[in-house]
Write a protein that holds these residues in place. Structure first.
Motif, mmCIF file in Angstrom:
data_model
loop_
_atom_site.group_PDB
_atom_site.id
_atom_site.type_symbol
_atom_site.label_atom_id
_atom_site.label_comp_id
_atom_site.label_asym_id
_atom_site.label_seq_id
_atom_site.Cartn_x
_atom_site.Cartn_y
_atom_site.Cartn_z
ATOM 1 N N ASN A 97 42.295 33.615 44.052
ATOM 2 C CA ASN A 97 42.668 34.714 43.156
ATOM 3 C C ASN A 97 43.758 34.292 42.183
ATOM 4 O OD1 ASN A 97 40.913 36.699 44.186
ATOM 5 N ND2 ASN A 97 42.306 37.115 45.863
ATOM 6 N N LEU A 98 44.705 33.523 42.676
ATOM 7 C CA LEU A 98 45.783 33.044 41.816
ATOM 8 C C LEU A 98 45.241 32.058 40.777
ATOM 9 C CD1 LEU A 98 48.766 33.298 41.258
ATOM 10 C CD2 LEU A 98 49.194 31.548 42.972
ATOM 11 N N LYS A 99 44.302 31.228 41.183
ATOM 12 C CA LYS A 99 43.677 30.300 40.229
ATOM 13 C C LYS A 99 42.925 31.073 39.143
ATOM 14 C CE LYS A 99 42.932 26.537 43.511
ATOM 15 N NZ LYS A 99 41.906 25.758 44.218
ATOM 16 N N LEU A 100 42.215 32.126 39.550
ATOM 17 C CA LEU A 100 41.479 32.930 38.570
ATOM 18 C C LEU A 100 42.431 33.620 37.595
ATOM 19 C CD1 LEU A 100 38.758 34.473 40.907
ATOM 20 C CD2 LEU A 100 38.385 32.795 39.084
ATOM 21 N N LEU A 101 43.560 34.111 38.105
ATOM 22 C CA LEU A 101 44.561 34.712 37.233
ATOM 23 C C LEU A 101 45.097 33.672 36.252
ATOM 24 C CD1 LEU A 101 46.444 37.083 36.457
ATOM 25 C CD2 LEU A 101 48.019 36.244 38.213
ATOM 26 N N ALA A 102 45.393 32.486 36.759
ATOM 27 C CA ALA A 102 45.903 31.404 35.907
ATOM 28 C C ALA A 102 44.886 31.034 34.830
ATOM 29 C CB ALA A 102 46.244 30.189 36.759
ATOM 30 N N LEU A 103 43.629 30.974 35.199
ATOM 31 C CA LEU A 103 42.579 30.642 34.223
ATOM 32 C C LEU A 103 42.458 31.731 33.162
ATOM 33 C CD1 LEU A 103 39.931 29.107 36.631
ATOM 34 C CD2 LEU A 103 41.185 27.897 34.822
ATOM 35 N N ASP A 104 42.620 32.985 33.567
ATOM 36 C CA ASP A 104 42.586 34.076 32.592
ATOM 37 C C ASP A 104 43.764 33.995 31.624
ATOM 38 O OD1 ASP A 104 40.214 35.134 33.509
ATOM 39 O OD2 ASP A 104 41.146 36.750 34.675
ATOM 40 N N VAL A 105 44.934 33.628 32.132
ATOM 41 C CA VAL A 105 46.104 33.472 31.250
ATOM 42 C C VAL A 105 45.856 32.321 30.277
ATOM 43 C CG1 VAL A 105 48.562 32.893 31.143
ATOM 44 C CG2 VAL A 105 47.730 34.480 32.890
#
Length: 155
Positions: A97-105
């Motif tokens: 989930n944190l990786k997905l958030l980072a990718l969205d940023v």
């Protein structure tokens, strides 16, 4: 901003955090929006509180949350380089989930990304989470539109 004003705003943040821990939606949203506060103390407190609060964390990690999109936008608008650095550090975490958030940023800040970020994204092409792999490959393709990178082997 004076020290007293910062202290008062930190107290407000703590109140929001307390209410957010009870599941109060308005407080959760306010806590999330405070991540992009101009005062670094408020911003850091809110960021730390979100990661300790299961309700706020869940809201931030919800891929369909409008609040998530607003937070990404405001956080990026406040300081693009800080948002990118936070994202690159988050890509090394094990939490999908944190990786997905980072990718969205990173996706939100695509025009500011440099060629060297491609190496981070290429590593994610072997991630165990399919959503992470798909977002990383999509971001690599987008990045190739802005930077001269060879993606023929990676994807």
């Amino acid at each position: 901003m004076t020290g007293e004003q910062t202290l008062n705003r930190l107290i407000q943040g703590r109140s929001r955090n307390f209410l957010a821990q009870t599941g109060d939606k308005k407080s959760i949203v306010a806590l999330l929006h405070a991540i992009s506060d101009h005062d670094p103390q408020i911003s850091q407190y809110s960021l730390d509180a979100v990661f300790k609060n299961p309700y706020a964390y869940q809201e931030l990690m919800d891929l369909n949350s409008i609040t998530r999109i607003q937070v990404i936008h405001k956080f990026s608008e406040l300081n693009v380089q800080k948002a990118i650095q936070f994202s690159l550090a988050s890509l090394n975490q094990t939490d999908a989930n944190l990786k997905l958030l980072a990718l969205d940023v990173l996706d939100h800040n695509i025009v500011y990304l440099e060629k060297k970020i491609a190496a981070y994204l290429e590593k994610l092409l072997d991630d165990s989470n399919q959503q992470v792999r798909v977002k990383a490959s999509r971001l690599l393709i987008l990045l190739s539109e802005y930077e001269q990178i060879d993606i023929s082997d990676g994807i």
